[in-house]
Design an enzyme around this catalytic site. Sequence first.
Site, PDB file in Angstrom:
ATOM      1  N   THR A  13     -38.208  25.856  -4.703  1.00 51.95           N
ATOM      2  CA  THR A  13     -38.408  25.890  -3.249  1.00 51.95           C
ATOM      3  C   THR A  13     -39.899  25.969  -2.895  1.00 51.95           C
ATOM      4  OG1 THR A  13     -36.286  27.026  -3.018  1.00 51.95           O
ATOM      5  CG2 THR A  13     -37.790  27.142  -1.135  1.00 51.95           C
ATOM      6  N   ALA A  33     -62.031  22.909   2.431  1.00 48.66           N
ATOM      7  CA  ALA A  33     -62.408  23.556   1.155  1.00 48.66           C
ATOM      8  C   ALA A  33     -63.796  23.116   0.683  1.00 48.66           C
ATOM      9  CB  ALA A  33     -61.367  23.217   0.092  1.00 48.66           C
ATOM     10  N   ALA A  43     -45.667  22.150 -14.464  1.00 47.11           N
ATOM     11  CA  ALA A  43     -44.692  22.586 -15.471  1.00 47.11           C
ATOM     12  C   ALA A  43     -43.438  23.074 -14.766  1.00 47.11           C
ATOM     13  CB  ALA A  43     -45.277  23.709 -16.315  1.00 47.11           C
ATOM     14  N   GLU A 129     -51.291  35.585  -1.042  1.00 44.69           N
ATOM     15  CA  GLU A 129     -50.900  35.595   0.373  1.00 44.69           C
ATOM     16  C   GLU A 129     -49.399  35.340   0.540  1.00 44.69           C
ATOM     17  OE1 GLU A 129     -53.063  36.080   3.399  1.00 44.69           O
ATOM     18  OE2 GLU A 129     -50.974  36.534   3.780  1.00 44.69           O
ATOM     19  N   GLY A 134     -43.934  35.501   3.693  1.00 40.59           N
ATOM     20  CA  GLY A 134     -43.931  34.027   3.655  1.00 40.59           C
ATOM     21  C   GLY A 134     -45.180  33.409   4.238  1.00 40.59           C
ATOM     22  N   GLU A 190     -33.722  35.432  -3.036  1.00 36.77           N
ATOM     23  CA  GLU A 190     -34.285  35.552  -4.386  1.00 36.77           C
ATOM     24  C   GLU A 190     -33.261  35.036  -5.404  1.00 36.77           C
ATOM     25  OE1 GLU A 190     -37.546  36.673  -5.034  1.00 36.77           O
ATOM     26  OE2 GLU A 190     -37.482  36.329  -2.894  1.00 36.77           O
ATOM     27  N   LYS A 205     -42.756  44.123  -1.154  1.00 37.59           N
ATOM     28  CA  LYS A 205     -43.776  43.685  -0.186  1.00 37.59           C
ATOM     29  C   LYS A 205     -44.457  44.890   0.478  1.00 37.59           C
ATOM     30  CE  LYS A 205     -41.208  39.423   0.671  1.00 37.59           C
ATOM     31  NZ  LYS A 205     -40.053  38.865   1.376  1.00 37.59           N
TER      32      LYS A 205
HETATM   33  P1  NDP Z   1     -36.942  28.618  -7.322  1.00 38.55           P
HETATM   34  O1  NDP Z   1     -35.882  29.152  -8.211  1.00 38.55           O
HETATM   35  O2  NDP Z   1     -36.556  27.732  -6.209  1.00 38.55           O
HETATM   36  O3  NDP Z   1     -38.046  27.857  -8.196  1.00 38.55           O
HETATM   37  C1  NDP Z   1     -38.508  28.315  -9.442  1.00 38.55           C
HETATM   38  C2  NDP Z   1     -38.710  27.098 -10.320  1.00 38.55           C
HETATM   39  O4  NDP Z   1     -39.360  27.502 -11.519  1.00 38.55           O
HETATM   40  C3  NDP Z   1     -37.382  26.433 -10.733  1.00 38.55           C
HETATM   41  O5  NDP Z   1     -37.523  25.039 -10.685  1.00 38.55           O
HETATM   42  C4  NDP Z   1     -37.195  26.933 -12.159  1.00 38.55           C
HETATM   43  O6  NDP Z   1     -36.433  26.084 -12.966  1.00 38.55           O
HETATM   44  C5  NDP Z   1     -38.631  26.986 -12.626  1.00 38.55           C
HETATM   45  N1  NDP Z   1     -38.817  27.890 -13.764  1.00 38.55           N
HETATM   46  C6  NDP Z   1     -38.289  29.095 -13.960  1.00 38.55           C
HETATM   47  N2  NDP Z   1     -38.745  29.630 -15.117  1.00 38.55           N
HETATM   48  C7  NDP Z   1     -39.571  28.715 -15.662  1.00 38.55           C
HETATM   49  C8  NDP Z   1     -40.349  28.682 -16.846  1.00 38.55           C
HETATM   50  N3  NDP Z   1     -40.350  29.692 -17.716  1.00 38.55           N
HETATM   51  N4  NDP Z   1     -41.076  27.587 -17.106  1.00 38.55           N
HETATM   52  C9  NDP Z   1     -41.085  26.543 -16.244  1.00 38.55           C
HETATM   53  N5  NDP Z   1     -40.377  26.523 -15.093  1.00 38.55           N
HETATM   54  C10 NDP Z   1     -39.631  27.610 -14.797  1.00 38.55           C
HETATM   55  O7  NDP Z   1     -37.747  29.877  -6.782  1.00 38.55           O
HETATM   56  P2  NDP Z   1     -38.598  29.968  -5.434  1.00 38.55           P
HETATM   57  O8  NDP Z   1     -39.462  28.802  -5.288  1.00 38.55           O
HETATM   58  O9  NDP Z   1     -37.705  30.367  -4.322  1.00 38.55           O
HETATM   59  O10 NDP Z   1     -39.482  31.269  -5.738  1.00 38.55           O
HETATM   60  C11 NDP Z   1     -40.624  31.210  -6.572  1.00 38.55           C
HETATM   61  C12 NDP Z   1     -41.434  32.487  -6.383  1.00 38.55           C
HETATM   62  O11 NDP Z   1     -41.850  32.577  -5.028  1.00 38.55           O
HETATM   63  C13 NDP Z   1     -40.675  33.790  -6.641  1.00 38.55           C
HETATM   64  O12 NDP Z   1     -41.576  34.731  -7.180  1.00 38.55           O
HETATM   65  C14 NDP Z   1     -40.211  34.235  -5.265  1.00 38.55           C
HETATM   66  O13 NDP Z   1     -40.010  35.626  -5.174  1.00 38.55           O
HETATM   67  C15 NDP Z   1     -41.413  33.806  -4.457  1.00 38.55           C
HETATM   68  N6  NDP Z   1     -41.177  33.579  -3.026  1.00 38.55           N
HETATM   69  C16 NDP Z   1     -40.137  32.785  -2.620  1.00 38.55           C
HETATM   70  C17 NDP Z   1     -39.979  32.473  -1.290  1.00 38.55           C
HETATM   71  C18 NDP Z   1     -38.885  31.603  -0.799  1.00 38.55           C
HETATM   72  O14 NDP Z   1     -38.781  31.386   0.423  1.00 38.55           O
HETATM   73  N7  NDP Z   1     -38.042  31.037  -1.669  1.00 38.55           N
HETATM   74  C19 NDP Z   1     -40.926  32.994  -0.287  1.00 38.55           C
HETATM   75  C20 NDP Z   1     -41.992  33.819  -0.825  1.00 38.55           C
HETATM   76  C21 NDP Z   1     -42.108  34.091  -2.152  1.00 38.55           C
HETATM   77  P3  NDP Z   1     -34.819  26.342 -13.011  1.00 38.55           P
HETATM   78  O15 NDP Z   1     -34.326  25.926 -11.666  1.00 38.55           O
HETATM   79  O16 NDP Z   1     -34.398  25.460 -14.120  1.00 38.55           O
HETATM   80  O17 NDP Z   1     -34.631  27.788 -13.264  1.00 38.55           O
HETATM   81  N1  HSE Z   2     -36.238  36.259  -0.544  1.00 29.85           N
HETATM   82  C1  HSE Z   2     -37.388  36.455   0.255  1.00 29.85           C
HETATM   83  C2  HSE Z   2     -36.962  36.673   1.697  1.00 29.85           C
HETATM   84  C3  HSE Z   2     -38.289  35.274   0.156  1.00 29.85           C
HETATM   85  O1  HSE Z   2     -35.809  36.383   2.027  1.00 29.85           O
HETATM   86  O2  HSE Z   2     -37.759  37.151   2.487  1.00 29.85           O
HETATM   87  C4  HSE Z   2     -39.616  35.469   0.866  1.00 29.85           C
HETATM   88  O3  HSE Z   2     -40.397  36.411   0.220  1.00 29.85           O
END
Ligand code: NDP
Ligand code: HSE
Length: 438
Positions: A13, A33, A43, A129, A134, A190, A205
């Site tokens: 995401t 920038a 990756a 940030e 978010g 999450e 947070k």
């Molecule tokens: P997602 O699960 O959508 O994305 C994570 C990605 O990383 C997936 O494609 C996953 O693959 C891949 N991945 C996991 N482990 C590995 C690894 N060891 N090597 C390579 N790729 C890997 O998570 P989000 O994008 O939602 O969240 C990412 C981070 O951002 C988290 O720390 C979350 O707490 C934070 N966050 C999320 C927000 C949100 O709105 N979603 C907002 C703010 C912060 P696979 O799908 O195969 O597991």
């Molecule tokens: N799971 C978190 C939320 C993502 O719902 O606020 C943003 O940090």
Amino acid sequence: MKPINVGLIGVGTVGGGTYAVLERNQEEITRRAGRGIVVSMIADRDLEKARQLAGEGVTVTADANEVVSNPDIDIVVELIGGYTVAKELILKAIDNGKHVITANKALLASHGTEIFAAAQKKGVMVAFEAAVAGGIPIIKALREGLTANRIEWIAGIINGTSNFILSEMRDKGLTFDTALKQAQKLGYAEADPTFDIEGIDAAHKLTIMASIAFGIPMQFEKVYTEGIAKLTREDIRYAEELGYRIKLLGLTRRTPKGIELRVHPTLIPTRRLIANVEGVMNAVVVKGDAVGATLYYGAGAGAEPTGSAVVADLVDVTRMHTADPKHRVPHLAFQPDLLSDTPILPMEEVETSYYLRLRVLDKPGALADIARVLADLGISIEAMVQKEPSEGEEQVDIIMLTHRAVEKNINTAIARIKKLPTMTGKVTRIRMEQLGGK
Ligand code: NDP
Ligand code: HSE
């Protein structure tokens, strides 16, 4: 000037949103920038997903270690989440002299001290940030915009998933489970959604914000945490009838005895702006001694809103890349050797007001018994409503709002009330905050 090279780890995401924002606004971002910001390596465990996203000339790998070891990468963006692998990758990237950007609040709240110390030693930046609220630039505001102030308190709706669930339950009458499924489908939740609904994500947070606001070490283990899973539609409705809305609030406050650090469902007067923050939106109120109360509002989760915060960090790090590390803003606002050891106040010592719902037999003396228990402990009632019993029922709900009281006294009162012979159900307790400018 030669563009700065970015290695992006994780294109779910947030990674996907970050890439999209960077691509779309490339020209303006470069002008801001002062040089190009180019993702040259991606990756992800899911190679196909990474390939579909990557533009021409971008190296794609399933092994994130290749990114953190690549000498051509200047900035590593960690967006995989979790503690173990993410921590190893970040520490390795730092050790290899790379700046790091992360949205991983769970990791920072638990291991931030170690990560920031490693970065400080190596003279690299760790920017985060996106880890709090978010797309809202709350870290920037707390660390830089409000730097003149002695921060008094912060109260925030800082979990988009919980706020989305509460809004959907109240407005559309959805069940808890249906609303949670929607939040997951929209990419807000999450990987383990209990982090959202049990208040753990908000506690992560809050830990980060309290550290920046008060210049204290990260102390996630000391946050009092209660989620929204036990909230009922009746309580949401009764609160509305009394002029309040229930929100999952993260609250940290400086008091003469210590710092409050707590996450729990909270009744907030509906007239407050923050009570009207709905859906995935987040809002944070920060009270500074000089500026007064300030409010920050925006999308708290989702692909591009969070990507917006990650890209802001990319621009910041790019601008500061060549600056002397001693002249950069400290990671946690205060100089690392000048952190304070102000204690965290145990929850039992916290003072707030309360909503109590009690199910009692509709008999003379029931209310008087409850009032006596409260009076004996010096707890004063601000408002009270007794509901009509339903047809043929002998039990009624009594709802009480108290004035401010110390948590340990309320605990004792609840224990005593539960033993009254007229009590037929459990006592529901929800904390209440006025969140005025004071
Ligand atoms: P997602 O699960 O959508 O994305 C994570 C990605 O990383 C997936 O494609 C996953 O693959 C891949 N991945 C996991 N482990 C590995 C690894 N060891 N090597 C390579 N790729 C890997 O998570 P989000 O994008 O939602 O969240 C990412 C981070 O951002 C988290 O720390 C979350 O707490 C934070 N966050 C999320 C927000 C949100 O709105 N979603 C907002 C703010 C912060 P696979 O799908 O195969 O597991
Ligand atoms: N799971 C978190 C939320 C993502 O719902 O606020 C943003 O940090």
